[in-house]
Design a protein around this motif. Sequence first.
Motif, mmCIF file in Angstrom:
data_model
loop_
_atom_site.group_PDB
_atom_site.id
_atom_site.type_symbol
_atom_site.label_atom_id
_atom_site.label_comp_id
_atom_site.label_asym_id
_atom_site.label_seq_id
_atom_site.Cartn_x
_atom_site.Cartn_y
_atom_site.Cartn_z
ATOM 1 N N ASP A 108 0.838 -1.193 0.000
ATOM 2 C CA ASP A 108 0.000 0.000 0.000
ATOM 3 C C ASP A 108 0.877 1.249 0.000
ATOM 4 O OD1 ASP A 108 -2.692 -1.177 0.325
ATOM 5 O OD2 ASP A 108 -1.951 -1.804 2.283
ATOM 6 N N PHE A 109 0.245 2.395 -0.177
ATOM 7 C CA PHE A 109 0.908 3.688 0.006
ATOM 8 C C PHE A 109 0.122 4.476 1.054
ATOM 9 C CE2 PHE A 109 2.867 2.334 -3.828
ATOM 10 C CZ PHE A 109 4.046 3.046 -3.971
ATOM 11 N N TRP A 110 0.812 5.373 1.747
ATOM 12 C CA TRP A 110 0.199 6.120 2.843
ATOM 13 C C TRP A 110 0.545 7.607 2.720
ATOM 14 C CZ3 TRP A 110 -2.438 3.363 6.807
ATOM 15 C CH2 TRP A 110 -2.321 1.973 6.724
ATOM 16 N N SER A 111 -0.340 8.445 3.232
ATOM 17 C CA SER A 111 -0.018 9.880 3.307
ATOM 18 C C SER A 111 -0.598 10.459 4.582
ATOM 19 C CB SER A 111 -0.571 10.626 2.089
ATOM 20 O OG SER A 111 -1.966 10.838 2.216
ATOM 21 N N ASP A 112 -0.072 11.609 4.968
ATOM 22 C CA ASP A 112 -0.580 12.379 6.111
ATOM 23 C C ASP A 112 -0.630 11.567 7.403
ATOM 24 O OD1 ASP A 112 -1.303 14.940 4.623
ATOM 25 O OD2 ASP A 112 -2.391 13.430 3.463
ATOM 26 N N PHE A 113 0.328 10.663 7.529
ATOM 27 C CA PHE A 113 0.458 9.889 8.766
ATOM 28 C C PHE A 113 1.306 10.698 9.762
ATOM 29 C CE2 PHE A 113 3.355 8.612 5.357
ATOM 30 C CZ PHE A 113 4.585 8.915 5.913
ATOM 31 N N PRO A 114 1.332 10.311 11.023
ATOM 32 C CA PRO A 114 2.156 11.042 11.998
ATOM 33 C C PRO A 114 3.610 11.124 11.525
ATOM 34 C CG PRO A 114 0.719 9.480 13.109
ATOM 35 C CD PRO A 114 0.574 9.219 11.638
ATOM 36 N N TRP A 122 2.170 10.512 -1.184
ATOM 37 C CA TRP A 122 2.122 9.065 -0.935
ATOM 38 C C TRP A 122 3.519 8.506 -0.654
ATOM 39 C CZ3 TRP A 122 -2.516 7.955 0.185
ATOM 40 C CH2 TRP A 122 -3.607 8.436 -0.541
ATOM 41 N N LEU A 136 1.766 1.154 10.731
ATOM 42 C CA LEU A 136 0.450 1.744 10.478
ATOM 43 C C LEU A 136 -0.623 0.683 10.281
ATOM 44 C CD1 LEU A 136 1.717 4.555 8.078
ATOM 45 C CD2 LEU A 136 0.881 4.857 10.427
ATOM 46 N N GLN A 205 -4.808 9.537 -7.165
ATOM 47 C CA GLN A 205 -5.842 10.197 -6.369
ATOM 48 C C GLN A 205 -5.514 11.685 -6.149
ATOM 49 O OE1 GLN A 205 -8.842 8.285 -5.120
ATOM 50 N NE2 GLN A 205 -7.960 7.341 -6.945
ATOM 51 N N GLN A 207 -2.700 13.173 -5.650
ATOM 52 C CA GLN A 207 -1.606 13.518 -4.742
ATOM 53 C C GLN A 207 -0.255 13.121 -5.338
ATOM 54 O OE1 GLN A 207 -3.713 13.118 -0.320
ATOM 55 N NE2 GLN A 207 -1.965 11.834 -0.845
ATOM 56 N N VAL B 92 -9.041 5.340 -1.625
ATOM 57 C CA VAL B 92 -8.386 5.962 -0.476
ATOM 58 C C VAL B 92 -9.229 5.722 0.763
ATOM 59 C CG1 VAL B 92 -7.593 8.114 0.562
ATOM 60 C CG2 VAL B 92 -7.313 7.736 -1.892
ATOM 61 N N GLY B 98 -6.469 11.379 10.276
ATOM 62 C CA GLY B 98 -6.159 12.037 9.008
ATOM 63 C C GLY B 98 -5.241 11.241 8.109
ATOM 64 N N THR B 99 -4.681 10.150 8.633
ATOM 65 C CA THR B 99 -3.822 9.303 7.810
ATOM 66 C C THR B 99 -4.635 8.719 6.660
ATOM 67 O OG1 THR B 99 -2.427 8.699 9.683
ATOM 68 C CG2 THR B 99 -2.421 7.193 7.795
ATOM 69 N N LYS B 100 -4.041 8.769 5.472
ATOM 70 C CA LYS B 100 -4.717 8.216 4.299
ATOM 71 C C LYS B 100 -3.960 6.992 3.797
ATOM 72 C CE LYS B 100 -6.476 12.668 2.674
ATOM 73 N NZ LYS B 100 -6.303 13.705 1.640
ATOM 74 N N ARG B 101 -4.719 6.024 3.330
ATOM 75 C CA ARG B 101 -4.123 4.801 2.794
ATOM 76 C C ARG B 101 -4.597 4.622 1.360
ATOM 77 N NH1 ARG B 101 -4.848 -0.905 5.890
ATOM 78 N NH2 ARG B 101 -3.326 -2.121 4.718
ATOM 79 N N LEU B 102 -3.631 4.470 0.471
ATOM 80 C CA LEU B 102 -3.945 4.268 -0.947
ATOM 81 C C LEU B 102 -3.908 2.773 -1.238
ATOM 82 C CD1 LEU B 102 -4.363 5.582 -3.794
ATOM 83 C CD2 LEU B 102 -1.869 5.465 -4.046
ATOM 84 N N PHE B 108 0.364 -3.030 -5.905
ATOM 85 C CA PHE B 108 1.332 -2.155 -6.566
ATOM 86 C C PHE B 108 2.554 -2.927 -7.036
ATOM 87 C CE2 PHE B 108 -1.135 0.518 -3.701
ATOM 88 C CZ PHE B 108 -1.535 1.525 -4.558
#
Lengths: 441, 123
Positions: A108-114, A122, A136, A205, A207, B92, B98-102, B108
């Motif tokens: 997976d890919f992640w964004s806006d994590f701590p 991403w 995560l 998406q 980003q 998503v 607020g953490t987002k997962r793609l 992938f």
Amino acid sequence: MKEAVARPVAVCFALLLLLAALSAGATTITIMNANVGLVGFNDPTPVAPVAGNAGITLGQQRLNVFMAAAAYWSNRLVSSVPITVTAQMIPLSCTSTSALLGSAGPTDFWSDFPNAPRPATWYPSALANTLALSDLDTPTPEIAAQFNTSLDNVPTCLGGIHWNYSIGGVAPAHTLPFYQTVLHELAHGLGFLTVVNLTTGALAQGQDDDFEIFLEDHSTGKTWGQMTNSQRMTSAKDTGDLHWTGPHVVAASSILSAGRHPSGHVQMYAPSSLEIGSSVSHWDTVVTPDELLEPFATTDAQDLLTTHLLNDIGWSLQSTACVEAADTACLQSGRFEVKVEWASSAANGSGQVMIFNGQRAENNESVFFQFFSPTNFEMGVKVLNACVAPFNKFWVYTSGLTDQDWTVHVRDTTTGATQVYSNALGHLSSTFADTSAFSCP
Amino acid sequence: MNPLIVLAFWISFGTPGSHPAPARNQNIVRVCSVATGGCQDFASRLLEPSAAGGQRVFIDPETRTVVPPTHAQIEELSVTITESTKRGELSVETQRDGTKRLKSTTGFNVDQTAVINKQEKKP
């Protein structure tokens, strides 16, 4: 019989408890062998050991290769969060003319994590965990990999071409190098790829991803983050002008003799005809010396830039400087780190630099090691600077007065390249000279 | 857990003495088995070889060895290994913090495919 079985069970249990206590402060890559039964990594078919791989079953050799590739990356990248790679070898599609060799990548890919360094961007799972300092999604592995056993098990598969399981050696004729394949694919799993849709140029998406933000098209001077979808589509096919601009790669790129712009930017693979999976997410084939993450395998590919690219996208690197210690020598002005591991029939450990009259038995070119006693010389190593024509290499010599098992690791702190030399237990050490050990300068 | 399976797992790693247990603060490769649920750790430094390599492989039809191709040679060599990616439907998932997962319906992964070229040899 009951006792004979119970003993290894108890040993295993104790080992697991011990291992749980050992994991702090180091990068751990876990290979989750997903094969069940006597197949894939558990295949008991007897095989002869091959270069660098002492496994005596097919499954063991396969697993040894995976372990070596995982070791490579764990020795370079820093992560306080273990990285799990679920891996299996299974029959995949194969005909006499075509085969799916395998498949690997981030789950997976992640964004806006701590602790995310950049918002709305991403990051692949393994890196996101590392940056977030926590897993995560604990149950999900960070990288998934599977490779095709049909190359070994089906005589007609790919016309009889099969995997070669040597580690560190050159794949002989009629084989494909499994180690190089796994090493390369794990790099993709660690983040050496973009999730931009290269067919449309669209960001995933909407980003950015942590790879694409370092891409620049030299013909326009724009980064991919500044481009429209249409401009990214064009840039992905702009041969010679698609560049990597990350600062760590730029700082290291002076070692290249081709594929580098005077600014230090390095060319990425952008053939005029789009190749989904190869385009953009590899170094350009003109990069010289050949690089690990080029789209074409070569027998002398090196990792001079790939680790630095992973550094650019957010990975921290393990300390590269040679630090003199009781078990570590730093030769050639500290450029080469020399360490020795030894094993006898009863014990093992790290070789210690000998002390002669209160001084380390080490100078700029040579070092002596002892294993058992401060006065008992066991073996020595020297690294010579032969960076003059026609040699143009650093040379490594090893020799010893011992029949103990030893393994010397010589690491070039400038390039990250490593050479390993070994002596088997029971074999009286002989002198060995490697006159092509390390590249200059 | 079946003790015999554990025993088989234990034996399958060969001679543990050849890979000393890693010391604290060393990089580690941990090998776990879904079949047995067991794990074993190895010091990464002792596993790493000296060479590295690339991905797409070209095998010379004459020598059957891996060679670095020129662009002109690419069309003439016997085996081409390419990489490709499937991009399934992306989605998503946003978490409370607020953490987002793609996620992708196809994952992938980068797929590798080898193809033996059927081209006739040029005179």
